[in-house]
Design a protein around this motif. Structure first.
Motif, short mmCIF file in Angstrom:
data_model
loop_
_atom_site.label_atom_id
_atom_site.label_comp_id
_atom_site.label_asym_id
_atom_site.label_seq_id
_atom_site.Cartn_x
_atom_site.Cartn_y
_atom_site.Cartn_z
N SER A 194 -1.34 76.03 106.42
CA SER A 194 -1.70 77.43 106.16
C SER A 194 -0.73 78.07 105.18
O SER A 194 -1.15 78.86 104.30
N ALA A 195 0.56 77.73 105.27
CA ALA A 195 1.54 78.27 104.33
C ALA A 195 1.27 77.78 102.91
O ALA A 195 1.35 78.55 101.94
N ALA A 196 0.91 76.50 102.77
CA ALA A 196 0.64 75.95 101.44
C ALA A 196 -0.58 76.60 100.80
O ALA A 196 -0.56 77.00 99.62
N ILE A 197 -1.67 76.73 101.57
CA ILE A 197 -2.89 77.35 101.03
C ILE A 197 -2.66 78.83 100.74
O ILE A 197 -3.16 79.37 99.74
N PHE A 198 -1.87 79.49 101.61
CA PHE A 198 -1.57 80.91 101.41
C PHE A 198 -0.86 81.13 100.07
O PHE A 198 -1.19 82.03 99.30
N VAL A 199 0.11 80.29 99.77
CA VAL A 199 0.86 80.41 98.51
C VAL A 199 -0.07 80.20 97.31
O VAL A 199 0.02 80.91 96.30
N ALA A 200 -0.98 79.23 97.42
CA ALA A 200 -1.90 78.95 96.32
C ALA A 200 -2.82 80.14 96.04
O ALA A 200 -2.99 80.55 94.88
N GLU B 232 -9.79 105.93 84.97
CA GLU B 232 -10.59 106.88 84.18
C GLU B 232 -12.01 106.38 83.99
O GLU B 232 -12.92 107.15 83.70
N SER B 233 -12.18 105.08 84.14
CA SER B 233 -13.51 104.50 83.91
C SER B 233 -14.39 104.51 85.15
O SER B 233 -15.51 104.02 85.13
N GLY B 234 -13.84 105.03 86.29
CA GLY B 234 -14.62 105.09 87.50
C GLY B 234 -14.51 103.84 88.35
O GLY B 234 -13.75 102.91 88.05
N ILE B 235 -15.30 103.82 89.37
CA ILE B 235 -15.22 102.73 90.35
C ILE B 235 -15.69 101.41 89.75
O ILE B 235 -15.27 100.33 90.18
N GLU B 236 -16.60 101.50 88.69
CA GLU B 236 -17.12 100.26 88.13
C GLU B 236 -16.02 99.40 87.55
O GLU B 236 -16.04 98.17 87.65
N ALA B 237 -15.03 100.02 86.94
CA ALA B 237 -13.94 99.27 86.32
C ALA B 237 -13.06 98.58 87.37
O ALA B 237 -12.41 97.57 87.08
N ALA B 238 -13.02 99.15 88.57
CA ALA B 238 -12.15 98.59 89.62
C ALA B 238 -12.84 97.53 90.45
O ALA B 238 -12.21 96.85 91.27
N LEU B 239 -14.18 97.34 90.25
CA LEU B 239 -14.92 96.40 91.09
C LEU B 239 -14.41 94.95 90.99
O LEU B 239 -14.31 94.26 92.01
N PRO B 240 -14.10 94.44 89.81
CA PRO B 240 -13.56 93.06 89.76
C PRO B 240 -12.28 92.89 90.57
O PRO B 240 -12.12 91.89 91.28
N THR B 241 -11.39 93.89 90.45
CA THR B 241 -10.14 93.81 91.21
C THR B 241 -10.41 93.89 92.71
O THR B 241 -9.84 93.12 93.50
N LEU B 242 -11.30 94.83 93.07
CA LEU B 242 -11.63 94.97 94.50
C LEU B 242 -12.31 93.71 95.04
O LEU B 242 -12.06 93.27 96.17
N GLY B 243 -13.18 93.13 94.22
CA GLY B 243 -13.86 91.90 94.66
C GLY B 243 -12.87 90.76 94.87
O GLY B 243 -12.95 90.03 95.87
N ALA B 244 -11.94 90.62 93.94
CA ALA B 244 -10.93 89.58 94.07
C ALA B 244 -10.07 89.83 95.31
O ALA B 244 -9.72 88.91 96.06
N LEU B 245 -9.73 91.12 95.52
CA LEU B 245 -8.91 91.47 96.68
C LEU B 245 -9.66 91.20 97.99
O LEU B 245 -9.09 90.67 98.94
N ALA B 246 -10.95 91.54 98.01
CA ALA B 246 -11.73 91.33 99.23
C ALA B 246 -11.86 89.84 99.55
O ALA B 246 -11.70 89.42 100.71
N ILE B 247 -12.13 89.04 98.51
CA ILE B 247 -12.25 87.59 98.74
C ILE B 247 -10.89 87.01 99.16
O ILE B 247 -10.82 86.17 100.09
N ALA B 248 -9.82 87.47 98.49
CA ALA B 248 -8.50 86.97 98.84
C ALA B 248 -8.12 87.36 100.27
O ALA B 248 -7.57 86.56 101.03
N ALA B 249 -8.44 88.61 100.63
CA ALA B 249 -8.12 89.07 101.98
C ALA B 249 -8.90 88.28 103.02
O ALA B 249 -8.39 87.96 104.11
N GLN B 250 -10.13 87.93 102.66
CA GLN B 250 -10.96 87.16 103.58
C GLN B 250 -10.34 85.79 103.86
O GLN B 250 -10.49 85.24 104.95
N ARG B 251 -9.64 85.23 102.87
CA ARG B 251 -8.98 83.95 103.05
C ARG B 251 -7.55 84.10 103.54
O ARG B 251 -7.05 83.29 104.32
N LEU B 252 -6.85 85.17 103.08
CA LEU B 252 -5.44 85.32 103.44
C LEU B 252 -5.26 85.68 104.91
O LEU B 252 -4.34 85.20 105.58
N LEU B 253 -6.15 86.53 105.41
CA LEU B 253 -6.01 86.96 106.81
C LEU B 253 -6.14 85.79 107.79
O LEU B 253 -5.29 85.63 108.68
N PRO B 254 -7.16 84.94 107.66
CA PRO B 254 -7.21 83.78 108.57
C PRO B 254 -5.99 82.87 108.43
O PRO B 254 -5.52 82.31 109.43
#
Length: 444
Positions: A19-25, A146-168
């Motif tokens: 889990s530590a190795a995958i977490f770091v990756a 300044e560009s609204g929520i649309e500009a932040a969606l890629p970052t949020l998507g990456a964060l959500a996917i990462a959190a889905q894997r990091l939390l377990p």
């Protein structure tokens, strides 16, 4: 039970590493996408688990000690309750023994349950915390961009996917750590067993052979158990000639059984030595010496198997010599009893010999010793459960073998020692006198 815990600890250790190795990756990729968001996520989740670990560490350690102690006690209380079942039923003390076992098993299960809760419960709290964190970051990125929520969606998507894997992975890391922490005491118990000195003489084909041709001698033997300062035997010196019959007498606690254990090599003298034909019994030849001895204790251990398997103790069934078996049973005055009362040599004796009387169990033990045809026969109160008539018959049959075996016996009945060539009297761990049966009776 404790070995199963050790197995789970090894598995948890591997979980922590993977889990530590995958977490770091995953974290490395997340940092490339957005270092700031990554730092917030890791700090939030990491500090939460770290704080939880600091709070629960002492609880897990305390519970591990409870689990280790109660695992031993539950088995002990269960064995004691079943072993004394007759007395418990007669005295009506079932509730007392059930209560003792219940208290022990309840403590064990409660400590185990608390550890399981500490290990698994954080997952649900952290998942909720992760959802809240993603929502807070979404709100922050929306307000700061300044560009609204649309500009932040890629970052949020990456964060959500990462959190889905990091939390377990964090949960798996924490669960592995807490499992290791909560199993510390049982693991230490197993490690102590693994570091005990093992005797492997019986596996060593090149072990030194020890011949018994002339005499057995105890030379200034002193013995005391490691956990007590009391000396059980003190400066014991005497010689036993081969093919002689030797008796040992003494009051309870005088050291008779300990003396026999020293002769058999089951105990090692604190000082002094046991010598066979002038050669000291050591670790290199003790296995050879033990193989020359048959022992009949006062309490006979019986397998839950047939009478034949109990007499030929340790011999595979298809290798049992039934002619020799019947000869041994006859000399123990047990052959007619087996054939007429017990149902033959293939009849089961039941658990702990429940189908046999005390005298039958003791005679079976004598037959077992005679079946092995050893050079030395040691009888430790071996006829105490026999009536006088049966004892006389058994001892008469055994004495017929005195021309080619050495017999050493102790008994509270002086008449049992009537056939002895020499009798040694023990008092407070010392040989106070020795002589023939006649001289011994005259001194009494």
């Amino acid at each position: 039970q404790k070995m199963n815990i050790v197995t789970s600890v090894i598995a948890s250790f591997l979980d922590v590493i993977t889990s530590a190795a995958i977490f770091v990756a995953i974290l490395s990729v997340l940092i490339l996408i957005d270092p700031f968001v990554s730092l917030i996520a890791v700090t939030g989740f990491g500090l939460s688990y770290l704080l939880l670990a600091l709070v629960t560490k002492s609880i897990l350690s305390t519970n591990s000690s409870v689990i280790s102690a109660e695992q031993t006690l539950t088995v002990r209380f269960l064995q004691e309750g079943l072993g004394a079942i007759r007395d418990i039923i007669l005295e009506g003390t079932q509730k007392v023994f059930i209560s003792i076992y219940k208290n022990s098993i309840s403590s064990l299960l409660y400590a185990t349950g608390i550890n399981r809760v500490i290990t698994l419960a954080p997952r649900y709290v952290m998942e909720t915390f992760g959802m809240v964190l993603v929502a807070v970051l979404a709100f922050y990125l929306h307000r700061s961009s300044e560009s609204g929520i649309e500009a932040a969606l890629p970052t949020l998507g990456a964060l959500a996917i990462a959190a889905q894997r990091l939390l377990p992975l964090l949960q798996q890391f924490y669960a592995g750590w807490s499992n290791i922490q909560g199993a510390g005491a049982p693991v230490n118990d197993v490690l102590k067993l693994l570091t005990l000195r093992r005797e492997e003489n019986h596996l060593n084909e090149s072990a030194q052979c020890l011949d018994f041709k002339s005499s057995l001698r105890l030379e200034q033997v002193t013995f005391k158990y490691a956990d007590t300062a009391r000396v059980v035997l003190s400066d014991v010196t005497f010689t036993i000639k081969k093919n002689s019959v030797v008796g040992v007498v003494g009051t309870t606690g005088s050291g008779k059984s300990t003396l026999l254990d020293l002769i058999m090599g089951l105990l090692e003298p604190t000082t002094g030595s046991v010598c066979v034909d002038g050669e000291k019994v050591t670790k290199t030849n003790i296995d050879s010496w033990r193989r020359k001895i048959s022992h009949v204790p006062q309490s006979i251990f019986l397998l839950d198997a047939s009478i034949a398997e109990n007499i030929a103790f340790g011999v595979p069934f298809d290798e049992i010599d039934f002619n020799k078996l019947k000869t041994a049973a006859t000399r123990a005055c047990l052959d007619e009893c087996i054939e007429n009362e017990l149902g033959g040599y293939l009849a089961p004796v039941g658990e702990r010999g429940i189908r046999l009387s005390g005298g039958q169990r003791q005679r079976l033990g004598i037959a077992r010793a005679l079946y092995s045809e050893a050079e030395v026969l040691i009888l430790d109160e071996a006829t105490s459960a026999l009536d006088a008539f049966t004892e006389e018959g058994v001892m008469s049959n055994i004495m017929e073998l005195r021309s080619h075996i050495t017999i050493i016996m102790n008994s509270h009945r002086v008449t049992t020692l009537a056939s002895c060539d020499v009798i040694f009297s023990l008092s407070t761990g010392m040989v106070t006198e020795h002589g023939s049966y006649k001289s011994f009776c005259e001194s009494i």
